[in-house]
Design an enzyme around this catalytic site. Structure first.
Site, PDB file in Angstrom:
ATOM      1  N   PHE A  13      54.030  16.518  40.372  1.00 24.76           N
ATOM      2  CA  PHE A  13      55.064  16.808  39.489  1.00 24.76           C
ATOM      3  C   PHE A  13      54.749  18.225  39.044  1.00 24.76           C
ATOM      4  O   PHE A  13      53.383  18.347  38.171  1.00 24.76           O
ATOM      5  CB  PHE A  13      55.033  15.685  38.121  1.00 24.76           C
ATOM      6  CG  PHE A  13      55.970  16.031  37.038  1.00 24.76           C
ATOM      7  CD1 PHE A  13      57.351  15.529  37.167  1.00 24.76           C
ATOM      8  CD2 PHE A  13      55.791  16.715  36.002  1.00 24.76           C
ATOM      9  CE1 PHE A  13      58.101  15.798  36.091  1.00 24.76           C
ATOM     10  CE2 PHE A  13      56.484  16.893  34.781  1.00 24.76           C
ATOM     11  CZ  PHE A  13      57.699  16.453  35.013  1.00 24.76           C
ATOM     12  N   GLY A  57      53.268  26.116  29.186  1.00 25.52           N
ATOM     13  CA  GLY A  57      52.512  24.728  29.160  1.00 25.52           C
ATOM     14  C   GLY A  57      53.386  23.792  28.133  1.00 25.52           C
ATOM     15  O   GLY A  57      54.319  23.216  28.531  1.00 25.52           O
ATOM     16  N   ILE A  69      48.141  21.034  38.251  1.00 23.04           N
ATOM     17  CA  ILE A  69      49.012  19.999  38.961  1.00 23.04           C
ATOM     18  C   ILE A  69      47.958  18.839  39.555  1.00 23.04           C
ATOM     19  O   ILE A  69      47.453  18.916  40.458  1.00 23.04           O
ATOM     20  CB  ILE A  69      49.718  20.629  39.980  1.00 23.04           C
ATOM     21  CG1 ILE A  69      50.764  21.897  39.466  1.00 23.04           C
ATOM     22  CG2 ILE A  69      51.002  19.697  40.702  1.00 23.04           C
ATOM     23  CD1 ILE A  69      51.643  21.571  38.096  1.00 23.04           C
ATOM     24  N   GLU A  89      50.224  15.664  29.836  1.00 24.94           N
ATOM     25  CA  GLU A  89      51.440  14.964  29.699  1.00 24.94           C
ATOM     26  C   GLU A  89      52.177  15.325  28.231  1.00 24.94           C
ATOM     27  O   GLU A  89      52.745  14.592  27.518  1.00 24.94           O
ATOM     28  CB  GLU A  89      51.307  13.373  29.836  1.00 24.94           C
ATOM     29  CG  GLU A  89      52.595  12.736  29.887  1.00 24.94           C
ATOM     30  CD  GLU A  89      52.996  12.476  31.449  1.00 24.94           C
ATOM     31  OE1 GLU A  89      52.347  13.051  32.353  1.00 24.94           O
ATOM     32  OE2 GLU A  89      53.888  11.600  31.562  1.00 24.94           O
TER      33      GLU A  89
END
Ligand SMILES: Cc1cc2nc3c(=O)[nH]c(=O)nc-3n(C[C@H](O)[C@H](O)[C@H](O)COP(=O)(O)OP(=O)(O)OC[C@H]3O[C@@H](n4cnc5c(N)ncnc54)[C@H](O)[C@@H]3O)c2cc1C
Length: 380
Positions: A121, A129, A155, A362
């Site tokens: 992803f 960011g 990544i 995340e």
């Protein structure tokens, strides 16, 4: 037990077994070498952990978010890096499942579900960011294809993936409305891998730059419509943040389980108790249970499409509360073991390094707090 409960229990048991027999013997070594564990990827693929959220018609397991969280939690009890492999595969896949055309699904999903393919992803960039709406990677339409230029960083699985879910702007200056998702295949000219990060934690997970220089991508590999990317991303993160929370809960539980065994064995010396170890253990257990309740509440909301607190709020709460608990529990676990806790002799120092990383990826825990506060202040 009804079917769904049975199915979830089945996933938990399967993950527990794989964690014990396949992951546990490798966890310390994976952390030490920082190498991608191809053997674990193979085992996960065999057990369906790399196609959990892919619909059955494309060869996937079609599980719900609760089962996804249970798998992440059980593996993270032993090794958080290895749990991330399961989560990131789902994160890379979800935009395609949620927004892709049938043609794109046919191209990508069976390869992931049946041929051990890996996907990543690609959102984060050096200048974008937390402020994900500011992506600078551009996709320009030229007839029947797009030309993509940009640079992605941090990544997960960047260096090992077969497919790359990439978010770029098709309308520079438009921010959210300009973001569009694409799926790129490994080996596409212009797609290359930059530096591999040497991280303090989650070291068994491959983290790289992904460089896109004049990459030609057929229109058919666009995910849904132009400008739909932001919402595909958000819907994906709402589903994956509970699993990141579950990863943190598993990590914290793993540290507590280890400590409990240690104190039981060494309890006769009674040395630990002068530091109030028993109360610390009790607080850890309570906080882990609270985090678990929040994680599975968020997962249930998603599975049952329940009304009430918006799902993005519960997902954000679950991610940040659980990873803050994991940080606290693992730090205290190192503290309780004193100088020995700082050494590779005990897994808790690895767990503490891993917990720090979970607070950041995340969406950082500061950003999750902003999601919660923003919704509170906005009112209904
Ligand atoms: C191990 C690892 C794996 C990753 N995997 C992926 C991946 O697979 N795909 C992907 O796209 N990305 C990935 N990331 C990137 C990750 O999501 C970003 O690092 C994260 O979103 C933060 O972005 P940043 O590092 O640029 O920090 P910045 O956005 O520059 O933030 C720096 C600091 O400022 C704080 N901050 C920023 N804005 C605000 C604000 N408005 N208010 C208060 N505080 C603020 C942040 O919380 C942070 O503490 C990964 C990161 C790591 C560490």
């Amino acid at each position: 037990m009804n079917n769904i409960k049975q199915e979830r229990e089945g996933w938990r048991e399967k993950a527990k077994e794989v964690a014990k027999n396949v992951v546990a013997p490798r966890a310390a070594e994976i952390d030490e070498t920082g190498e991608f564990a191809w053997d674990l990827a193979e085992a996960y693929s065999k057990h369906g952990f790399l196609s959990l959220l892919i619909p059955k018609e494309y060869g996937g397991m079609d599980t719900d978010i609760t089962s996804f969280c249970l798998v992440a939690e059980e593996i993270a009890k032993i090794c958080a890096s290895s749990a991330l492999l399961v989560i990131v595969q789902a994160v890379g896949t979800m935009p395609v499942v949620l927004g892709g055309t049938n043609e794109l699904k046919e191209m990508v999903l069976p390869r992931l579900a049946k041929e051990k393919g890996l996907i990543c992803f690609c959102l984060t960039e050096p200048e974008s960011g937390s402020d994900a709406a500011s992506v600078q990677t551009k996709a320009a339409l030229k007839g029947d294809h797009y030309v993509i230029n940009g640079r992605k960083c941090f990544i997960t699985n960047g260096g090992v993936a077969d497919f790359y879910t990439v978010f770029a702007t098709t309308q520079p200056g438009k921010k959210i409305e300009g973001i569009t998702g694409f799926v790129l295949e490994k080996g596409t000219p212009g797609l290359s891998i930059g530096k591999t990060e040497e991280k303090m934690g989650i070291r068994g997970s491959n983290t790289t730059e992904v460089i896109l220089e004049g990459v030609k991508v057929p229109v058919a590999q666009r995910i849904g419509d132009e400008g739909a990317g932001w919402w595909q991303m958000m819907r994906t993160l709402n589903r994956s943040r509970p699993a990141i929370g579950a990863q943190a809960v598993g990590l914290a539980q793993g540290a507590l389980d280890y400590l409990v065994q240690f104190v039981r064995k060494n309890g006769a010396k009674a040395k630990e108790d002068k530091f109030g170890v028993q109360w610390m253990l009790a607080d850890m257990a309570v906080e882990i249970e609270a985090a678990r309740a929040l994680v599975y509440k968020a997962a249930t909301m998603m599975d049952e499409k329940a009304k009430g607190t918006p799902v993005q709020v519960l997902s954000a709460m679950a991610k940040y509360f659980a990873s803050d608990v994991a940080m606290k529990v693992t730090t205290n676990a190192v503290q309780i073991l004193q100088w020995e806790g700082l050494t590779h002799h005990h897994p808790v120092e690895r767990m503490m390094r891993d917990a720090k990383v979970i607070q950041i990826f995340e969406g950082t825990n500061q950003i999750q707090r902003m999601v919660v506060a923003h919704t509170l202040l906005k009112g209904k």
